[in-house]
Structure formats: structure tokens, C-alpha cells
Scaffold this active site. Sequence first.
Site, PDB file in Angstrom:
ATOM      1  N   LYS A 116       0.817  -1.120  -0.237  1.00  0.00           N
ATOM      2  CA  LYS A 116      -0.014   0.109   0.011  1.00  0.00           C
ATOM      3  C   LYS A 116       0.862   1.285  -0.009  1.00  0.00           C
ATOM      4  O   LYS A 116       0.469   2.190  -0.716  1.00  0.00           O
ATOM      5  CB  LYS A 116      -0.942  -0.103   1.404  1.00  0.00           C
ATOM      6  CG  LYS A 116      -2.156  -1.047   1.115  1.00  0.00           C
ATOM      7  CD  LYS A 116      -2.856  -1.028   2.358  1.00  0.00           C
ATOM      8  CE  LYS A 116      -4.051  -1.854   2.293  1.00  0.00           C
ATOM      9  NZ  LYS A 116      -4.780  -2.123   3.514  1.00  0.00           N
TER      10      LYS A 116
ATOM     11  N   ASP B 159       4.307  -0.170  12.252  1.00  0.00           N
ATOM     12  CA  ASP B 159       2.894  -0.589  13.208  1.00  0.00           C
ATOM     13  C   ASP B 159       3.043  -0.007  14.316  1.00  0.00           C
ATOM     14  O   ASP B 159       3.739  -0.641  15.335  1.00  0.00           O
ATOM     15  CB  ASP B 159       3.075  -2.028  13.233  1.00  0.00           C
ATOM     16  CG  ASP B 159       1.707  -2.619  13.794  1.00  0.00           C
ATOM     17  OD1 ASP B 159       0.746  -1.717  14.252  1.00  0.00           O
ATOM     18  OD2 ASP B 159       1.456  -3.669  13.740  1.00  0.00           O
TER      19      ASP B 159
ATOM     20  N   ASN C  17       0.698  11.626  12.228  1.00  0.00           N
ATOM     21  CA  ASN C  17      -0.882  11.548  11.458  1.00  0.00           C
ATOM     22  C   ASN C  17      -1.770  10.322  11.711  1.00  0.00           C
ATOM     23  O   ASN C  17      -2.901  10.442  11.644  1.00  0.00           O
ATOM     24  CB  ASN C  17      -0.355  11.941   9.905  1.00  0.00           C
ATOM     25  CG  ASN C  17      -1.691  11.734   8.931  1.00  0.00           C
ATOM     26  OD1 ASN C  17      -2.621  12.535   9.088  1.00  0.00           O
ATOM     27  ND2 ASN C  17      -1.661  10.296   8.580  1.00  0.00           N
TER      28      ASN C  17
ATOM     29  N   TYR D  31     -11.973   6.932  21.872  1.00  0.00           N
ATOM     30  CA  TYR D  31     -11.334   7.493  20.866  1.00  0.00           C
ATOM     31  C   TYR D  31     -11.159   8.801  21.306  1.00  0.00           C
ATOM     32  O   TYR D  31      -9.838   9.506  21.054  1.00  0.00           O
ATOM     33  CB  TYR D  31     -12.281   7.440  19.733  1.00  0.00           C
ATOM     34  CG  TYR D  31     -11.821   8.372  18.430  1.00  0.00           C
ATOM     35  CD1 TYR D  31     -10.474   8.153  17.799  1.00  0.00           C
ATOM     36  CD2 TYR D  31     -12.519   9.584  18.381  1.00  0.00           C
ATOM     37  CE1 TYR D  31     -10.178   9.037  16.659  1.00  0.00           C
ATOM     38  CE2 TYR D  31     -11.942  10.666  17.460  1.00  0.00           C
ATOM     39  CZ  TYR D  31     -10.770  10.375  16.510  1.00  0.00           C
ATOM     40  OH  TYR D  31     -10.264  11.070  15.692  1.00  0.00           O
TER      41      TYR D  31
ATOM     42  N   LYS E 109      -7.351  10.905  21.649  1.00  0.00           N
ATOM     43  CA  LYS E 109      -6.968  12.232  21.109  1.00  0.00           C
ATOM     44  C   LYS E 109      -6.686  13.371  22.174  1.00  0.00           C
ATOM     45  O   LYS E 109      -5.914  14.079  21.815  1.00  0.00           O
ATOM     46  CB  LYS E 109      -8.317  12.477  20.225  1.00  0.00           C
ATOM     47  CG  LYS E 109      -8.631  11.678  19.048  1.00  0.00           C
ATOM     48  CD  LYS E 109      -7.701  11.762  18.010  1.00  0.00           C
ATOM     49  CE  LYS E 109      -6.622  10.663  17.801  1.00  0.00           C
ATOM     50  NZ  LYS E 109      -5.698  10.912  16.630  1.00  0.00           N
TER      51      LYS E 109
END
Length: 317
Positions: free
Chosen positions: A58, A81, A108, A190, A194
Amino acid sequence: MLQWLFGRSFDPNEDIQSLVGRIVLVTGGNNGLGKETVLQLAKHQPQEIFLAARTRSKAEAAIAEIKAAVPNANVTFLELDLSSFASIEQAAKDFQARSDRLDILINNAGIAGVPYSTTGDGYEIQFGTNHMGHALLTKLLLSTLLKTAERPDADVRVINVTSKGHMFAPAPGIIYDQAALEKQKSLTRYGHSKLANILHARELQHRCPSITATAVHPGVIITDIYNTYSETSWAMRFLTPIAKAVTPYGILPDVYDISGGALTQLWTASASREEVRSSYYWTPIGVKSAGTSYAQDAGLAAELWEWTEKEFAKHGL
């Protein structure tokens, strides 16, 4: 739409200055915001961009697309990873064997909306990938970042891609007991990860003032990441198709396609050092923000940093 809804005007083709001689590393560079970030930075002739991703095929496909658009781009695959400390340690060694400087690190990559599980090292999967993984990568590359910052022309930056979703973090902001996180909803976990991204950038800036460290919310980017949410949330199942349909028309503030979503991290990578250093958290496009009360808590940032360091020490890192 009115300018105040979308922040400042920023054109990466015109507003990013020359990056000649600079070394850049972008995690999750094989798709989405990461790929767009690599593409736009590559247009400004950095010495080399390391595109970090898990899957070689990818990553190489993404590099081929980027080079088709920017033939002189020097983009190199770095296997990484973020859910594996061993992989992160090897990636840092591979990078340092190939470069003795690092000017821009863009943390990112990330995951969202996944069921509870743990990394092989024992951390809740979103927190383990989004925070622990990037914190370890930054730690292992810190000597290179600091060495680069000593150069006469230095302008070293570390950018953590976070989210307004940090507002969903649970009380008391950070839950250190990874097993206890199983009781929280996926969106809460999540937001937890963050929030950690913002706190990490804040404390890195405090501890390493020769480095410009900050965190950015890219906007609500309607990409495949929302497919996961749609599988577990009836509201997202209803709202995602609507958001996808109207995004190209600029109807919804803070909702962007990939090219628009990458603008804030591109801005923080290239705007004046003094301005970028003036905030630990930015929203689109280049708008200073304080975030939640937890994001503003310097004591919590220091506490998370110390806990994270102790966890790394347990793993011999």
C-alpha cells in the site's frame, strides 16, 4: 461560506516555503490525510520524505501515485506498526540508520471507532496506537530531533493529529487502567486517545523548547474511517451519507474532503515558527484553540507524560 467559519486562507502550492534540505516523516502516509500531506510537502523539494505505514504494498502504491504527480519527489517507505512497540523500535532504528536529521515529524496515523481490544503490549487499542505508539516513536527519534534543532537553520516541528473528538474523553480526562477502558464506549475511548495527543504535544513543547510541538484538529473528514462508526452507531449510519453528499459544496463548516482536511497540518508544518508555537492546539484552518478543560490542564499533561515514560521503562524502552 463566510471566512470566519473556515479560518484563514491557505494554499499549499503558494504558501509553503521551500523545504530544500529538510527531512520529513509522516505516519500513516499511505492514504487519506497522510498521503495528501506527503504529496503537498513533496512539491516543495524536501531532501527526503519518509512515508511510514504498516503495509509495504500500500505504501509503495501511494509513493508511485505521489511520484506521478511530483516526478522529482524523494519519498521512501518506512515500515511502522504503531500498535507494536517492537515495530516502532525497529522503525526508529531504520530511520536513524538512513538519516542523521529530522526536521518535521507529523504523527498523522490513527484508528477510530473500533471495538475494545488491546495491543500486544497491553494497551487499549485506540489509546495504544494513537497515543502510546506516537509517543514512543517521538521518544525514540527525540535525539535526532534535538540534534537537528542545534543546526543554524533549524526549524524542527512535531505535529500530532488529534480531533475535536477529544471532547468525548471520559472524566477524569485520562484513565490509566487499560482494562477499565473496556467499560467505556468506543467514541469515549477514541476521545481519550485524542486528548492524549494534545497533552503529549503540550508537554513536549514544555520539555523541549528548541522544538515546536503542537496538535491539530483537521476538521471532520468524511473518509472510510467513518464506515467503522456507521457499523456501531445508528446516528453515524444516518449522518455519514448526508455529510459525504454535501462536503464538496462547502455547506457544513469544519467538514472537509481529504485535500481540505490536510490543510491545517500543512499550515502548522510551514507557517511561521513563532505563530505555530503560540498554541498547543489548532483547528481549521490555522485557528488557535484551547480545547476542553482537560486539554488545558498542564498538570494533567505532565502526569500523562510521566506515566507514559514509566510504561515505556517497563518494556525496556
